[in-house]
Design a protein around this motif. Structure first.
Motif, PDB file in Angstrom:
ATOM      1  N   LEU A 231       3.505  10.822  -6.050  1.00 53.28           N
ATOM      2  CA  LEU A 231       4.989  10.620  -5.740  1.00 53.28           C
ATOM      3  C   LEU A 231       5.238  10.431  -3.907  1.00 53.28           C
ATOM      4  CD1 LEU A 231       6.720  12.852  -8.179  1.00 53.28           C
ATOM      5  CD2 LEU A 231       6.281  10.448  -8.205  1.00 53.28           C
ATOM      6  N   THR A 232       4.336  11.259  -3.241  1.00 51.29           N
ATOM      7  CA  THR A 232       4.389  11.289  -1.765  1.00 51.29           C
ATOM      8  C   THR A 232       3.615   9.920  -1.352  1.00 51.29           C
ATOM      9  OG1 THR A 232       4.256  13.710  -1.571  1.00 51.29           O
ATOM     10  CG2 THR A 232       3.567  12.544   0.058  1.00 51.29           C
ATOM     11  N   LEU A 233       2.683   9.561  -2.037  1.00 51.92           N
ATOM     12  CA  LEU A 233       1.987   8.303  -1.644  1.00 51.92           C
ATOM     13  C   LEU A 233       2.959   7.081  -1.820  1.00 51.92           C
ATOM     14  CD1 LEU A 233      -0.427   6.712  -0.425  1.00 51.92           C
ATOM     15  CD2 LEU A 233      -1.265   6.726  -2.827  1.00 51.92           C
ATOM     16  N   ALA A 234       3.813   7.383  -2.842  1.00 50.59           N
ATOM     17  CA  ALA A 234       4.515   5.969  -3.322  1.00 50.59           C
ATOM     18  C   ALA A 234       5.701   6.016  -2.067  1.00 50.59           C
ATOM     19  CB  ALA A 234       5.318   6.213  -4.813  1.00 50.59           C
ATOM     20  N   ASP A 235       6.155   7.215  -1.754  1.00 52.42           N
ATOM     21  CA  ASP A 235       7.197   7.101  -0.779  1.00 52.42           C
ATOM     22  C   ASP A 235       6.559   6.601   0.605  1.00 52.42           C
ATOM     23  OD1 ASP A 235       9.232   8.236  -2.404  1.00 52.42           O
ATOM     24  OD2 ASP A 235       9.276  10.177  -1.271  1.00 52.42           O
ATOM     25  N   GLN A 236       5.166   6.814   0.970  1.00 55.49           N
ATOM     26  CA  GLN A 236       4.683   6.299   2.204  1.00 55.49           C
ATOM     27  C   GLN A 236       4.451   4.864   2.325  1.00 55.49           C
ATOM     28  OE1 GLN A 236       3.471   8.024   4.821  1.00 55.49           O
ATOM     29  NE2 GLN A 236       4.382  10.027   4.234  1.00 55.49           N
ATOM     30  N   ILE A 237       4.147   4.248   1.005  1.00 54.29           N
ATOM     31  CA  ILE A 237       3.862   2.822   0.755  1.00 54.29           C
ATOM     32  C   ILE A 237       5.177   2.146   0.802  1.00 54.29           C
ATOM     33  CG2 ILE A 237       3.077   1.086  -0.788  1.00 54.29           C
ATOM     34  CD1 ILE A 237       0.777   3.159  -1.889  1.00 54.29           C
ATOM     35  N   GLY A 238       6.213   2.770   0.273  1.00 56.76           N
ATOM     36  CA  GLY A 238       7.323   2.103  -0.124  1.00 56.76           C
ATOM     37  C   GLY A 238       7.565   1.891  -1.498  1.00 56.76           C
ATOM     38  N   LEU A 239       8.680   2.223  -1.963  1.00 57.48           N
ATOM     39  CA  LEU A 239       8.970   1.946  -3.595  1.00 57.48           C
ATOM     40  C   LEU A 239       9.137   0.537  -3.936  1.00 57.48           C
ATOM     41  CD1 LEU A 239      11.002   5.167  -4.538  1.00 57.48           C
ATOM     42  CD2 LEU A 239       8.380   4.860  -4.160  1.00 57.48           C
ATOM     43  N   ASP A 240       9.623  -0.025  -3.116  1.00 59.34           N
ATOM     44  CA  ASP A 240       9.881  -1.698  -3.358  1.00 59.34           C
ATOM     45  C   ASP A 240       8.568  -2.351  -3.235  1.00 59.34           C
ATOM     46  OD1 ASP A 240       9.597  -0.879  -0.634  1.00 59.34           O
ATOM     47  OD2 ASP A 240      10.708  -2.756   0.056  1.00 59.34           O
ATOM     48  N   ILE A 241       7.526  -1.954  -2.363  1.00 61.33           N
ATOM     49  CA  ILE A 241       6.400  -2.519  -2.449  1.00 61.33           C
ATOM     50  C   ILE A 241       5.459  -1.904  -3.617  1.00 61.33           C
ATOM     51  CG2 ILE A 241       4.036  -2.609  -1.105  1.00 61.33           C
ATOM     52  CD1 ILE A 241       5.533  -2.217   1.471  1.00 61.33           C
ATOM     53  N   CYS A 242       5.449  -1.001  -4.039  1.00 64.24           N
ATOM     54  CA  CYS A 242       4.962  -0.508  -5.357  1.00 64.24           C
ATOM     55  C   CYS A 242       5.313  -1.251  -6.351  1.00 64.24           C
ATOM     56  CB  CYS A 242       5.218   1.018  -5.490  1.00 64.24           C
ATOM     57  SG  CYS A 242       4.263   2.110  -4.189  1.00 64.24           S
ATOM     58  N   LEU A 243       6.776  -1.247  -6.558  1.00 67.88           N
ATOM     59  CA  LEU A 243       7.390  -2.178  -7.760  1.00 67.88           C
ATOM     60  C   LEU A 243       6.992  -3.420  -7.630  1.00 67.88           C
ATOM     61  CD1 LEU A 243       9.351  -2.216  -9.880  1.00 67.88           C
ATOM     62  CD2 LEU A 243      11.085  -2.740  -8.375  1.00 67.88           C
ATOM     63  N   HIS A 244       6.752  -4.239  -6.615  1.00 64.05           N
ATOM     64  CA  HIS A 244       6.273  -5.351  -6.599  1.00 64.05           C
ATOM     65  C   HIS A 244       4.944  -5.794  -6.890  1.00 64.05           C
ATOM     66  CE1 HIS A 244       5.270  -9.402  -4.725  1.00 64.05           C
ATOM     67  NE2 HIS A 244       6.536  -9.836  -4.667  1.00 64.05           N
TER      68      HIS A 244
END
Length: 284
Positions: A231-244
């Protein structure tokens, strides 16, 4: 097929990845041309580079002044200004048509022995290269975020990537102080093929009440020795980028890569992680 000597590196895109690549190249002595479609984007890229270099300098991690490094970077909104580059790395939007248009234009601008790299994290290098008449010089140069800090670069070999182009990509990344690994041109390559399901499962576990977000991250950090939880890593990457990325993998590889519902809901709410001040956690 590709030239051996590299003095000038072109970067297409001045966003997070593009300005990071430009910074690392300039820090290692290369002249850089950083291009984006609007002057404001270019200026934002320089602001990010200058701020990053100041932090490195304050910790004694630079061999020369931040000003000397920035002087090696030329900003532009014209793709034609990349004509004199020995290598061009594309770090534009993660959209196939955008990347194909850029590569088709680059082929008309740069010499035929110039290596063309794409920083795509999920899209097919072979498909991107198909927009050119010289796909042999196109390879994946997938830098990790944040580029100035992360050690690794993933070299992705397209269907028609020439051996000389792949070798030069490895050599360039290593000359920038990075360590490389190689992946075939399969969806998600090595990193995102494994990383995105891990992040999505962490999000599902939180959404289903398995544990608090803090305990999920702590469990993965302390139980598997990763530096940060999903969850911390997802925030760091950007949730929009993770979703895409997850949607691309879902389309290519099926339901095992289906994005978590809560991930979609967060993106729809504009809570994209650290860059917006709120994702799974809140940030200043």
């Amino acid at each position: 097929m590709v030239r051996d000597t590299i003095d000038r590196i072109g970067v297409v895109g001045a966003g997070t990845m593009g300005n990071g690549i430009a910074q690392v190249a300039a820090t290692n002595g290369y002249d850089v041309v950083m291009r984006d479609i609007e002057e404001a984007f270019v200026e934002n890229g320089f602001d990010s580079i200058e701020g990053s270099l100041e932090r490195f300098d304050s910790k004694g991690h630079l061999d020369e002044s931040p000003e000397a490094i920035v002087e090696r970077i030329e900003g532009t909104t014209s793709l034609a200004d990349l004509a004199g580059c020995d290598v061009v790395v594309e770090a534009a939007l993660e959209e196939m048509d955008v990347k194909q248009d850029i590569f088709a234009d680059l082929e008309e601008i740069v010499d035929e022995d110039v290596l063309l790299g794409t920083n795509t994290s999920t899209l097919s290098v072979t498909s991107i290269a198909s927009a050119t008449e010289t796909p042999g010089r196109v390879v994946g140069l997938h830098f990790m975020n944040p580029v100035p800090i992360m050690e690794g670069v993933e070299i992705v070999v397209g269907e028609k990537s020439a051996d000389a182009a792949v070798e030069l990509a490895h050599d360039l990344a290593e000359d920038l102080g990075k360590t490389t690994w190689e992946s075939d041109d399969k969806p998600g390559f090595v990193t995102n093929r494994i990383l995105m399901p891990w992040i999505n499962e962490g999000i599902r576990a939180y959404d289903e009440g398995v544990a608090t977000k803090e305990d999920i991250d702590a469990g993965m950090e302390l139980g598997t020795n990763v530096p940060m939880g999903p969850l911390t890593l997802a925030d760091q990457i950007g949730l929009d980028i993770c979703l895409h990325a997850s949607e691309t993998l879902h389309e290519e590889l099926g339901d095992r890569y289906k994005p978590a519902y809560l991930l979609k809901r967060k993106v729809e709410a504009g809570e994209l992680g650290k860059k917006t001040g709120k994702g799974f956690y809140e940030y200043d």
